[in-house]
Design an enzyme around this catalytic site. Structure first.
Site, short mmCIF file in Angstrom:
data_model
loop_
_atom_site.label_atom_id
_atom_site.label_comp_id
_atom_site.label_asym_id
_atom_site.label_seq_id
_atom_site.Cartn_x
_atom_site.Cartn_y
_atom_site.Cartn_z
N ASP A 270 50.11 5.81 19.61
CA ASP A 270 50.00 6.31 20.69
C ASP A 270 51.14 7.13 21.20
OD1 ASP A 270 49.53 7.07 23.21
OD2 ASP A 270 48.99 5.06 24.17
N TYR B 70 39.67 -2.74 28.21
CA TYR B 70 41.24 -2.11 27.88
C TYR B 70 41.38 -1.29 29.39
CZ TYR B 70 43.95 1.45 26.11
OH TYR B 70 45.29 2.18 25.56
#
Length: 127
Positions: free
Chosen positions: A37, A13
């Site tokens: 998010d 990631y």
């Protein structure tokens, strides 16, 4: 999954951001994954929505830096990191939590940060 396998997903990631490669998240997230998010905002559900979200996010040229060890338990990994935006003095202190499915893909990602964790942003940033 082992700790090392979960940590490898976290490092993949971080590497996707370092390479400015939103398509790399396809390898990390499951087809039906959910990304929140930050926590409390509308979720991005499904790999296409997630790749689109990361394409927009990476357009700002963020650089991620782990801030301490990756913690894992059961099917989850938690990690603190900072985000610095290239060419600016803006930064965000974040904690992400990944949950993994049976195939070792991220099925859920939740990012924890608040305005108090955002440095150098305009006051009307969220308006």
């Amino acid at each position: 999954m082992t700790h090392d396998e979960k940590a490898a997903a976290v490092h993949a990631y971080i590497a996707a951001f370092a390479a400015n490669d939103p398509e790399a998240v396809r390898q990390i997230f499951s087809a039906g994954a959910r990304v929140e998010d930050p926590v409390g905002s509308p979720a991005h559900v499904g790999i296409e929505a997630i790749v689109e979200f990361y394409t927009r996010s990476m357009a700002m040229k963020p650089k991620l830096q782990l801030e301490g060890p990756i913690r894992t338990a059961a099917n989850s990994a938690a990690f603190a990191f900072s985000v610095v935006f290239e060419g600016t003095d803006m930064a965000v202190e974040v904690i992400d939590i990944f949950e993994f499915d049976e195939e070792g893909k991220v099925s859920s990602m939740r990012a924890y940060f608040a305005p108090e964790n955002m440095k150098g942003f305009p006051q009307d940033w969220s308006a």
